[in-house]
Structure formats: C-alpha cells, structure tokens
Design an enzyme around this catalytic site. Sequence first.
Site, mmCIF file in Angstrom:
data_model
loop_
_atom_site.group_PDB
_atom_site.id
_atom_site.type_symbol
_atom_site.label_atom_id
_atom_site.label_comp_id
_atom_site.label_asym_id
_atom_site.label_seq_id
_atom_site.Cartn_x
_atom_site.Cartn_y
_atom_site.Cartn_z
ATOM 1 N N SER A 21 0.838 -1.191 0.000
ATOM 2 C CA SER A 21 0.000 0.000 0.000
ATOM 3 C C SER A 21 0.882 1.253 0.000
ATOM 4 C CB SER A 21 -0.948 -0.062 1.204
ATOM 5 O OG SER A 21 -2.068 0.720 0.969
ATOM 6 N N HIS B 253 -7.301 -5.838 1.034
ATOM 7 C CA HIS B 253 -6.103 -5.055 0.743
ATOM 8 C C HIS B 253 -4.913 -5.570 1.580
ATOM 9 C CE1 HIS B 253 -3.790 -1.695 -0.543
ATOM 10 N NE2 HIS B 253 -3.915 -0.972 0.543
HETATM 11 C C1 MCU Z 1 -2.788 2.234 -1.513
HETATM 12 O O1 MCU Z 1 -2.098 3.033 -0.567
HETATM 13 C C2 MCU Z 1 -2.767 3.945 0.267
HETATM 14 C C3 MCU Z 1 -3.623 4.895 -0.533
HETATM 15 O O2 MCU Z 1 -2.807 5.611 -1.435
HETATM 16 C C4 MCU Z 1 -4.311 5.869 0.399
HETATM 17 O O3 MCU Z 1 -5.208 6.708 -0.312
HETATM 18 C C5 MCU Z 1 -5.093 5.161 1.472
HETATM 19 O O4 MCU Z 1 -5.533 6.096 2.394
HETATM 20 O O5 MCU Z 1 -4.231 4.276 2.149
HETATM 21 C C6 MCU Z 1 -3.623 3.284 1.368
HETATM 22 C C7 MCU Z 1 -2.817 2.502 2.342
HETATM 23 O O6 MCU Z 1 -1.663 2.792 2.592
HETATM 24 O O7 MCU Z 1 -3.489 1.574 3.044
HETATM 25 C C8 MCU Z 1 -2.818 0.884 4.075
#
Ligand code: MCU
Length: 418
Positions: free
Chosen positions: A208, A342
């Site tokens: 992420s 996720h």
């Molecule tokens: C996918 O990574 C991020 C994303 O860019 C953000 O918008 C969201 O808030 O958080 C994601 C993440 O890091 O989830 C753990």
Amino acid sequence: MKFQGSFKFLLAYLSVALPALAQSSCGTLPSSINFSDSKLSSPFVFLNGTAVTTKEQFACRQAEISALFQKYELGTLPPKPSSVTGSVSGNTISVTASNGGTSISFTATITPPSGVSGKYPAIIAIGGMSIPSQAGVATITFNNDDIALQNDSTSRGKGKFFTLYGANHSAGAMIAWTWGISRIIDVLESSSTTHNIDTSKLGVTGCSRNGKGAFVAAAFEPRIALGLVQESGSGGAGCWRISKAMLQAGVSTQDAVEIVGENVWFSPNFNQYVNNLPALPFDHHMLAALVAPRGLLIIENDGIDWLGPESVWGCQTTGAKSYQALGISDSMGISMVGNHAHCAMPSSQNGDVAAFVNRFLKGQSGVNTNIMHTDGANNAGFVPGNWVTWIVPTLSGDAIPPVGTSSTDAGGSSTVAS
Ligand code: MCU
C-alpha cells in the site's frame, strides 16, 4: 536556483550510483524544460530529443529520469552523509548518521531464516511484511515512520530524516525512507560489522503506502537486487495520467490531486503539477525503467478501484518495455489477482513471488519468471494505443551491470541541494 539543484544532483548521482559512467559523458538536463505530453512518454528519448539506441545511453537516460523524478515529484535524495556508523548486535542493526554537526540514530530488526548456516539473502520490509516470509531468506524490518512521518498532511518535514536535513528539505516521505534504507545497507556493508546477510542479495517490499515506498526504494537504491512492490496503487505502480482518466470516466480511484492533499509521500514541488500532468516529463512507467536491469515484481489487487487497477496494469505493462528493450523481459513481472482484502496476498500469488525470490535473491538458475497476468475485468479498459505511441527499440551493446554494490562509494558530500 532550481535547475542548479538538479544539476548538482545529477553530478552527485553519476559519481555515486554510476561510477562507470562518471568518467564518460552523460550530458545534463536541458536548461529549460517545456514538456507537454498527455500520453505516457518514451523512456527511449532524452529530454533534448535524442533517441536512446544503446544500453550505455539507456543508463544515461536513467540518470536523467532519476533527476527528473527528484526535481518534479519526489524531492532530492541526499548522497551518503559524511558519517554513517553502526553495529549489528544480535538481531538489531543500529545506524547513526551525521550531517553538519547533527546526528540521528535508528534501528532495524533482522528476523533470520531458520535452518540456514552461512550467508543468506534478506528482504527489507518497509513498515512490516505483508507477503509470506520466504524460506532461507531473512526479513529486515524498520519503522519508516520514524524516518519520515506519514500520518496525514500535517506530517510534512517530520521524522529523523528532517532532523538531519531540515524540515524544509524538498524530500517527500518516500525518498526519505529510501535514504534510510541506504544507510541500513551502508552499515551491513561496513567491514566493521559481523552478520550473515549477503548484501548482494537484498530485496525490498512494502504494501500500500509502503508499497509505493518500496517501488521508490528499488528505483533509487541500486544495491537492491529485487523489488517486490505490493498493492501500491496510485502513486506507486499506477500512472498519474491513466488514474486521472479513470477518475474522469467515473471510477472512484485515487489521483494526483487527492494524494497530495492526503499525505506527504511526495515533495511539495509536486503540488504544482497535479493539475497539469502533461507538463510532467515522466510517469510511473519510468519508475520501472529505473529499477531495470534489476529484478522487479509488481504484486497487485485488481479488485479495488481505489488502487486504479487499469492504471497499474497499463502503467507497468508499459514499464516492462524498458526491460524488453534491454533484452531481459523476464526480469520484470506483474501479478494481479482480485477478490481479497487489501494487503492480504492470496496463496495463488505465492508461486509468482517465490519465482522472483528464487531467481534474484537465492540465485537459482532455470527459474521461470515470465509472469505477467491479471484476472481483472477492470483492466481490459486499458487500450495501449491510446497511451503509447512509440516503439520499443532493441538496445545494442553491453548492459551496464547494476552498480553501487560496493561500500567504497562512501563519503558523499554532506551538502545537498534542496
Ligand atoms: C494504496 O495506498 C494507500 C492509498 O494511497 C491511500 O489513499 C489510502 O488512504 O491508504 C492506502 C494505504 O496505505 O493503506 C494501508
């Protein structure tokens, strides 16, 4: 002056990361950059219009792309500071870095593999590991938030990197984490430390937001042999231009405008381009171009619109063209599987990860890393002809080997452009 900063960086980059090329001439950034391209531009044409036809020229183009990413989007990656010291005691790596009279210290934790005697490879996991641990491979975790905070937009300039370089340094959090990873490797490479990690067999991973960081670290730290970039989505494996088109088509996906308001992963210098994407002289297919010729596996979830599956697929199949041009198509893979939470990688992707680990970290031969698949109906929306109008050359000459694997590039200037 901004250009002077980038120019200084380019020289620093060439002397630190590309010693073989430092003696030859790579050229410099044009004095003024008036770029405009609403599609994904070619990694095989220098900004001044000269075509890249050899592998040696491609290494120079990589230096140019690196300088551009730092200038426009990520902020400046400082060279190794004047003093980096540390130790490895038990499973703890301690790092102390000093710059102009200020010092910071941080630690990283090794989880060694069981049942291995002698040296073993290691995967540096940014903020923890969300892929399965790999047999025979150590994991090194460190708290990236301690180096550069990433709570929200109020985290700008906070963390140990900024204690060292100043709260107004141009670096976004991801380039600061990369700097931290480089210092961990410095300590592991130092002849004064004793441990069992084979520093020629280092991978990096993260998921992420930390997956975006893993992609940047793989791109900017040439001592990383393999990038395992998990569910990084927009701002990582996605391309800004495609994500914007997805959003305009009504898909609830993250774009550049949202991301710079949400957090501090990027340099403040990027803010001025989020509403003017055609002016960016790169997109994230060129992050893959920076990792080449080293190993790279994009591990994605094509079931979550926010990650921009169509953007990731389109962006990284385009990124893979850099590997194709170098004649090493199977050194980069894309594995996209949906129907899971996720960062909860399903076991159906285990084999893809193991193949890249076996080849690039364990040095096994005969491993099939021809891995490029998606099961996402969403990705069918990517129409290559709408985004890529250039052809892939077959670059001639000898590949420039991945560099920076020796610890002798110590002693970078402590004065950095910001
Ligand atoms: C996918 O990574 C991020 C994303 O860019 C953000 O918008 C969201 O808030 O958080 C994601 C993440 O890091 O989830 C753990």
